[in-house]
Design a protein around this motif. Structure first.
Motif, PDB file in Angstrom:
ATOM      1  N   HIS A  17     -33.517  36.516   2.562  1.00 33.71           N
ATOM      2  CA  HIS A  17     -33.214  35.197   2.004  1.00 33.71           C
ATOM      3  C   HIS A  17     -34.371  34.718   1.098  1.00 33.71           C
ATOM      4  CE1 HIS A  17     -30.588  31.575   3.139  1.00 33.71           C
ATOM      5  NE2 HIS A  17     -31.189  31.288   2.008  1.00 33.71           N
ATOM      6  N   HIS A  21     -34.393  33.952  -3.087  1.00 34.23           N
ATOM      7  CA  HIS A  21     -34.798  32.717  -3.762  1.00 34.23           C
ATOM      8  C   HIS A  21     -36.013  32.932  -4.658  1.00 34.23           C
ATOM      9  CE1 HIS A  21     -31.856  29.989  -2.247  1.00 34.23           C
ATOM     10  NE2 HIS A  21     -32.023  30.461  -1.021  1.00 34.23           N
ATOM     11  N   GLU A  35     -34.983  24.878   2.940  1.00 32.32           N
ATOM     12  CA  GLU A  35     -33.853  25.694   2.506  1.00 32.32           C
ATOM     13  C   GLU A  35     -33.253  26.461   3.694  1.00 32.32           C
ATOM     14  OE1 GLU A  35     -31.838  26.462   0.082  1.00 32.32           O
ATOM     15  OE2 GLU A  35     -31.178  28.356   0.984  1.00 32.32           O
ATOM     16  N   HIS A  39     -29.460  26.168   6.234  1.00 33.66           N
ATOM     17  CA  HIS A  39     -28.576  27.228   6.723  1.00 33.66           C
ATOM     18  C   HIS A  39     -28.593  27.305   8.250  1.00 33.66           C
ATOM     19  CE1 HIS A  39     -27.823  28.983   2.762  1.00 33.66           C
ATOM     20  NE2 HIS A  39     -29.110  28.860   2.499  1.00 33.66           N
TER      21      HIS A  39
HETATM   22 ZN   LIG Z   1     -30.696  29.975   0.549  1.00 31.44          ZN
END
Ligand SMILES: [Zn+2]
Length: 111
Positions: A17, A21, A35, A39
């Motif tokens: 992840h 990004h 961020e 999730h």
């Molecule tokens: Zn993300």
């Protein structure tokens, strides 16, 4: 504290992840914590910062930020090696998704 599932499985998913990004934009610790929290992953800084440092040592991220007094303001971008890894992982995650989530039978013939 990381749970056994965090340590064994999710740590890798979080790093993927982060790579994703860092390929798109400059990232830093507090931004990534928020961020990932969106999730549903509540990492502690004590998990995230060592992970970022290991990813840097492995040559997948490079530091771009310049504020040495504020650790949280260290910014990172993906490196060419990180981009190659991300591309490989995208293919692997797609295949995994098709097999594990969509339950498609693999091309090699078995499950
Ligand atoms: Zn993300």
């Amino acid at each position: 504290m990381l749970s056994a599932a965090d340590r064994e499985i999710r740590l890798g998913i979080w790093k993927l992840h982060i790579l994703h990004h860092a390929a798109a934009r400059e990232v830093w610790g507090t931004w990534l914590l928020e961020e990932l929290a969106e999730h549903g992953h509540t990492l502690s800084p004590g998990t995230l910062y060592p992970a970022l440092a290991r990813m840097e040592r492995n040559g997948w991220l490079r530091r771009t930020g310049s504020a040495p007094h504020a650790r949280a303001r260290q910014t990172f971008r993906i490196t060419p090696a990180g981009k190659r890894l991300l591309e490989e992982l995208r293919r692997e995650v797609t295949e995994l998704y098709e097999e594990v989530v969509l339950e498609r039978v693999s091309r090699k013939g078995g499950r």
